[in-house]
Design a protein around this motif. Structure first.
Motif: not given
Length: 623
Positions: A308-312, A44-46, A294-296
């Motif tokens: 695009x963290x927060x847009x799962x 998932x997120x790095x 949203x975090x890029x």
């Protein structure tokens, strides 16, 4: 037939920690993974760490685990979160280079003595007299072992969903693990289904970063690992992340796809994470919110992908794309890969003990998402505990269990076993009742002794810790004696008349005042060699200040822990039969029989077991 002391199934974060810990404790270990090049791959997120999760990374490191070291080596942004709040909730977070993290993990596993990588998948386990004896792989090979640790992540009968399209797999472009769930069910294990998700990946060069809010890393970044050399940290160039928001137009577009949402149409049966919901879930659950953050996040120094963290989401790809183009800064963004949900099997964790050994089969351990957790850090924390306990068991050494007052890992496992979970479990600081004791700055004091005892922490690191302990002790003693005149203090601080210091006071007392900082106080007094050595080490100075400033609260917590020890050490026999204990409530008997708590303390935390049930249970035990 090949034979190993311990077999670890899965090369994710739990599997890495379990395999390396067990191998370093002088056991022959095999790690079975479908693709050795996928070891340590960030699904998932790095990123590593975050609120409460950062605590777990520090604890894993103090026990001798690898996650903190790998994160320090491959991090491209480091931040301490919640710094404006109290030290109990300070938490390290690291943005990682996804590719380099996996490369470093592969190198670490490959270079570990006593550890062999087998590219295959597990389809069946063998047990005799309720004791693990071996496994069978998809290729048909049978391998014997004394202990087996299953760390399969989201791969057990994994099914990926984007809109109404479903594909078998535990991760993008990777096959699921088929057969193992069915093999475990044959031994009487109960399985369930959970869901997690991931957001779209965007092409970096198509994003307008100039109009977005920048989030830079700390000017003086702090490593996770005690074993990371400060002179070589950080080892990679540091980058920024960026922040933007959804809006009402985005929400309306996303709603257009709800009739094709696998979550809302019942295609997905598994329960998703409450505390990391999909964007469509946020819109429904928080209908009054006009926007969501949203975090890029860059996926790496040489990568053109933005996470695009927060847009799962698992909405149809065309709906995702249409909505994204209405987000500030993403008007011309190219979606390289849509978000998707993955549904997978797990085994409700009341079926494991506090050592993570299963209650049905000796020598069989579950760690990570198979126990219903969510997150790399929660998985790694379980992995190292399972690896240590598997090694201890086959060496006929005492088991290793961390209490809730010793570590967040202890809270995590106690929650899983005692409360179980029907949704992906995520660690929060609020779950730890003794969080003032379980800070990041004192993790070496709490856990390093265990890592050293098990041979997972090198002697050099242990000696450095002992030196720090001496300095901290001397510093506290010194500051309890040195008095500072009111003139010197009032010269530094712009104080109102009501706050001015009117008499000399020892430093240890002065620093309890919220406006007073230890470093500033030390600048007002004459420097001798002992103070100079303390003042030059900001980490030690910070820990001394925390312990002095919160001394009263810490002593109160320690007293409460001492009172709880009696409940935690009042043990309940594993084969205790609650069915005939009619004075205990029916629900209490059902829950106690299901979970089989080790102690009165653990029993008291089980949902449905009342205080009166505990009182009755104490009477039975005395008899």
């Amino acid at each position: 037939m090949r034979s190993f002391d311990i077999i670890v199934v899965g090369g994710g974060h739990a599997g890495i920690e379990a395999a390396i810990a067990a191998a370093k404790m002088d056991n022959s270990v095999a790690i079975i993974t479908m693709d050795k090049n996928a070891i340590g791959r960030m699904s998932c997120n790095p990123a590593i760490g975050g609120s409460a999760k950062g605590h777990l990374v520090h604890e894993i490191d103090a026990l001798g685990g690898m996650m903190g070291l790998i994160a320090d080596t491959t991090g491209i942004q480091f931040r301490i979160l919640n710094k404006s709040k109290g030290p109990a909730v300070w938490a390290g977070r690291c943005q990682s280079d996804r590719k380099l993290y996996s490369n470093e993990a592969i190198k670490t596993v490959s270079s570990t003595k006593n550890l062999e990588i087998i590219e295959d998948s597990l389809i069946e386990i063998y047990a005799e007299n309720k004791k693990i004896v071996g496994v069978k792989t998809k290729s048909g090979e049978e391998i014997s072992c004394k202990a087996l640790i299953i760390c399969t992540g989201t791969f057990l009968n994994g099914l990926m969903h984007t809109g109404l399209n479903s594909t078998e797999g535990g991760r993008f472009n990777e096959q699921p693990a088929i057969g193992l769930t069915e093999s475990l069910k044959e031994f009487g294990f109960i399985a369930g289904r959970l869901k997690t998700g991931t957001p779209p990946r965007l092409k970096k060069e198509t994003i307008n970063f100039d109009i977005l809010e920048e989030q830079a890393g700390d000017l003086e970044p702090q490593p996770f690992s005690l074993r990371t050399s400060s002179s070589q940290f950080p080892s990679l160039p540091q980058v920024s992340c960026f922040m933007t928001y959804t809006n009402s137009t985005v929400h309306e577009i996303l709603k257009e796809g709800f009739d094709r949402s696998p979550m809302f149409t019942g295609v997905i049966e598994g329960i998703g994470p409450r505390y990391c919901p999909s964007i469509e879930d946020k819109i429904v659950r928080f209908a009054d919110r006009e926007r969501h953050q949203l975090f890029l996040e860059p996926e790496g120094l040489d990568s053109d992908l933005i996470y695009l963290n927060g847009f799962s989401t698992s909405l149809p790809a065309e709906v995702q794309y249409k909505a994204l183009r209405k987000v500030k800064g993403l008007e011309n963004a190219v979606m390289v890969r849509p978000g998707y949900a993955v549904e997978y099997d797990y085994f409700p964790p009341y079926q494991v003990d506090l050592t993570l050994e299963t209650k049905l089969i000796q020598g069989l351990y579950f760690a990570g998402q198979i126990n219903g957790t969510s997150g790399y850090e929660e998985a790694a924390g379980q992995g190292i505990i399972a690896g240590i306990n598997a090694a201890l068991k086959i060496q006929s050494r005492p088991e290793f269990v961390l209490s809730r007052s010793e570590a967040y890992i202890g809270v995590l496992i106690d929650d899983l076993v005692g409360k179980s979970t029907i949704e992906p479990y995520r660690m929060f600081t609020s779950r730890a009742e003794h969080r003032l004791i379980l800070r990041q700055d004192n993790v070496d004091q709490r856990l390093l002794k265990y890592g050293y005892e098990f041979g997972l922490i090198p002697k050099e690191t242990w000696n450095e810790f002992k030196e720090r302990e001496i300095l901290i002790s001397k510093g506290k003693d010194l500051f309890a004696k040195i008095r500072v005149s009111p003139n010197k203090i009032n010269q530094i601080y712009d104080l109102t008349d009501s706050k001015k210091v009117d008499s000399s006071e020892v430093i240890a007392q002065l620093v309890k005042r919220p406006e007073f900082k230890l470093k500033q106080i030390l600048e007002t007094i004459e420097i001798d060699s002992s103070i100079l050595k303390l003042r030059s080490n900001s980490t030690i100075l910070e820990q001394i200040e925390i312990e002095l400033k919160f001394d009263g609260y810490i002593r109160r917590e320690e007293e409460l822990i001492r009172k709880m020890v009696k409940l935690e050490t009042t043990l309940i026999p594993f084969n205790f039969d609650y069915t005939n204990s009619k004075a205990i409530s029916k629900e209490g008997r059902e829950k106690l029989n299901k979970i089989k708590p080790r102690s009165i303390g653990q029993a008291s935390r089980i949902s449905g077991v009342t205080p009166s049930d505990i009182s009755v249970l104490l009477v039975y035990l005395k008899r």
